[in-house]
Enzyme design. Sequence first.
Site, short mmCIF file in Angstrom:
data_model
loop_
_atom_site.label_atom_id
_atom_site.label_comp_id
_atom_site.label_asym_id
_atom_site.label_seq_id
_atom_site.Cartn_x
_atom_site.Cartn_y
_atom_site.Cartn_z
N ASP A 325 0.85 -1.17 0.00
CA ASP A 325 0.00 0.00 0.00
C ASP A 325 0.90 1.24 0.00
OD1 ASP A 325 -2.16 1.70 0.03
OD2 ASP A 325 -3.21 0.68 1.66
N GLU A 520 -10.42 7.34 3.91
CA GLU A 520 -9.39 6.80 4.81
C GLU A 520 -9.41 7.46 6.20
OE1 GLU A 520 -5.67 5.71 2.93
OE2 GLU A 520 -6.52 6.08 0.96
C1 BGC Z 1 -5.06 3.15 0.24
C2 BGC Z 1 -5.29 2.09 -0.79
C3 BGC Z 1 -5.18 2.68 -2.16
C4 BGC Z 1 -3.85 3.37 -2.33
C5 BGC Z 1 -3.69 4.04 -3.68
C6 BGC Z 1 -3.82 3.95 -0.02
O1 BGC Z 1 -3.74 5.03 0.83
O2 BGC Z 1 -4.97 2.55 1.50
O3 BGC Z 1 -6.54 1.49 -0.61
O4 BGC Z 1 -5.34 1.68 -3.13
O5 BGC Z 1 -3.70 4.36 -1.34
O6 BGC Z 1 -4.50 5.11 -3.83
C1 BGC Z 2 -3.48 9.84 -3.00
C2 BGC Z 2 -4.36 8.67 -2.70
C3 BGC Z 2 -3.73 7.83 -1.66
C4 BGC Z 2 -3.32 8.64 -0.46
C5 BGC Z 2 -2.50 7.78 0.46
C6 BGC Z 2 -3.19 10.60 -1.73
O1 BGC Z 2 -2.37 11.69 -1.98
O2 BGC Z 2 -4.08 10.67 -3.93
O3 BGC Z 2 -4.60 7.88 -3.83
O4 BGC Z 2 -4.59 6.81 -1.27
O5 BGC Z 2 -2.59 9.77 -0.80
O6 BGC Z 2 -2.56 8.12 1.80
#
Ligand code: BGC
Ligand code: BGC
Length: 816
Positions: A325, A520
């Site tokens: 991740d 998130e």
């Molecule tokens: C998330 C994932 C996601 C990735 C890419 C992470 O922060 O936990 O679910 O696929 O970012 O965006």
């Molecule tokens: C991205 C997301 C990702 C996240 C991770 C963002 O800046 O755009 O896709 O999941 O950071 O924490």
Amino acid sequence: MTTKPTNRAFRRRTALLLATLLATGSSALAQVAHPEKWPARKASVLVDRQAERTIDRMLARMTLEEKIGQMIQGEIRSVTPEDLRRYPLGSILGGGGAAPLGATPRSGPAPWVASRRAYDAVALEARPGHEPIPIIFGFDAVHGANNIRGATLFPHNVALGAARDPELIRRIGRATAEESAASGIEWTFAPTLAVPQNDRWGRTLEGYSEDPALVASYAGAMIEGLQGRAGLARPIARGFVAATAKHFVGDGGTHDGVDQGDTRVSEDELIRIHFAGYGPAIDAGAMTVMASFNSWNGQKMHGNRSLLTGVLKERMKFGGFVVGDWNGHAQLPGCTADHCAAAFNAGVDMAMAPNDWKALFANTLADVKARVIPLARVDDAVRRILRIKLRLGLFGTPRPYETKPEVVGSAQHRALAREAVRKSLVLLKNDGVLPIKANARVLVAGEAADQISQQSGGWTLTWQGDGNTNADFPNAQSIWAGLAEAVRAGGGTATLSPTGAYDTRPDVAIVVFGETPYAETAGDLATLEFEPGDKRALALLKKFKAAGVPTVSVFLSGRPLWVNPEINQSDAFVAAWLPGSEGGGIADVLVGTADGRARHDFTGRLSYSWPRRADQFALNRGAPGYEPLFPLGFGLAYAHGGQTPRLSEDPGLDAASVNRSVVFSRGQVRAPFALQADPAIRQEPVDTEQAQGGALRFGWSGTAPVRLRFTGPVLDFAREAKADHGLSLTLRVIGQPAQAPIIALAGGRLSGAGLVAAPGTWQTMLIPFACFAAAGADFSRITDYLTIEASAPLALDIAEVKLVGGADPAKCPARP
Ligand code: BGC
Ligand code: BGC
């Protein structure tokens, strides 16, 4: 509101006792899995003898550098196609809200296809000593191809769970794959197979259900929808994409529902609850699995060899590759975003290294040369990645859907999404006001009624789903627009009035309200109380009640929330979740014929238990003391209604006592944070596009600080400061100050020049905790949380201040 202090104190004491027991007991729980306990498989559906021979030959020709490159994924915002000449990366991702190369965020499919081709042009270039290998391009298509302008936005998974229809899920997967493939993207980081056990968790909306059996029944269907059926000898090319079963494993079980936290459960429970979707996903041929941010009994999953390798690859014979991740490897002890042998050694095949891919490449290469990472591990990882690239048909001819932009937001896909909306609505109360007669006089009220961004939630055009206006959704219909269409077609009148004001008394008011978008960590909650301390929707409902206007509440949320007062004030209450682009699906069920017959009945049934009190965080069927307001599986229908008695309005717990993340929202400071502004600063509410009084204006008349203090017991963000957390500020600057403001957090001072960079426009700034820490902040015992020191003639409109994840510690403002 009535409260029972003695009860509450008792509950708090019990909770404390439990927490202590859990904390001390956790060390006794194992972190090393016993693979023989887990389900087993005999072979992988992804391994084809002939393809393996092709891979043997490629591996023999590849340099070590090329192999390491395959194991690293960079992000489109930080990798140029030319970079691939020196750094032969295996993959590029477009994170939430990313723009295609040379274009703006919220772009349609064409520039995405062009970006993808630009990377491949370099990756596939004929150069001496270079093995041409196409990149694999991934993004989060978590409710449709949600990063693409004009895409069909399906309801979020929390809603789909209520539909209880695996065939529908399969069709949604197929449509999502087509729209992604038409945008040049052949890999989605979906589906999320989390089995959320604590509804405070900000990612509850990404899970289909708290019930492992329901998640299991969807997992295979979604994988097959996205990828096509498993077991095919030929590559997948006709508009299918690779899926990701994520986040392996235990993401939905973290203690207190803290995002990226620790899942403290026995191995049996990990298997029974959190692993439930993985067996069916792997059987359906899931091509990739994403390692989870969470820990299991104190050990981060990215470093858990017994689970990633012992269970997943050896016991389950998973033949695809494990992707990490977003900088997930950086959270392992001894690791940083740019260096982490431990994750690769544990079984991560491809690290998601959005910004630090260059240094990670160099450091990983050195690790392999020094035999810290065995070469056999590298060959295994690369073999798995090449296997998927071959199966996807990436070598050779362009993928056919790249020339079919018309599938993005097609009428057929939108009709499917609308069907999904109808099927996922759950009727919680109906005292006879529904269905609405199509010839009625209908008032549509509530801040969310005509906001496509709010009905779509997080992971929509931007990561957090924020900053979008209706104009950003060319192929979409707001809930209001859908209702208006249905009522007018039936001979009635429909009026939009977000504030609820009207001239002519309506026959019925439909009030649309709910959670505003998040993704998130930003979605983590202190309690399940909806609008604690604010109760704007409730006020609106009360106004109608007082005027004798019957109300239908359409509640938008990514999880069940405590809304007893709102239910009491409503004549009908519909849990509509986050329906996405097809607001019309709501009218299909709510608005009947002119003679009062329903056009569609409610069929949705709760896939999460609905709380009776705001402190029922971990309310799951089968758990001890299960006492929901509406149990798992509940849902009324026109055909079988039911009377809802008046509900208790005691939330059970004081929201303020547990809030740590939201400092300021909708223009108001949130307890237990408290505002302390110098008298030299004027304060006045101002409107935002989302809400009346949605921001608070601070106007300086001299030089003075605004302080947001934490007044609760202890605020300790030491863990968050080491991970990628930061402070997100949504604000607008009016006028130019004589000198740049200073922004201080937990004692670390930084220049606030960035705050005042773009006068007149709303902006969201994300400042990593790490930057404040580098400037001397102490995150372990915080009292003075945030201070903004500024001077006249400046005014700041502040809408929101909150803790979020995903901050890039490399992007620090200067020191003052
Ligand atoms: C998330 C994932 C996601 C990735 C890419 C992470 O922060 O936990 O679910 O696929 O970012 O965006
Ligand atoms: C991205 C997301 C990702 C996240 C991770 C963002 O800046 O755009 O896709 O999941 O950071 O924490």
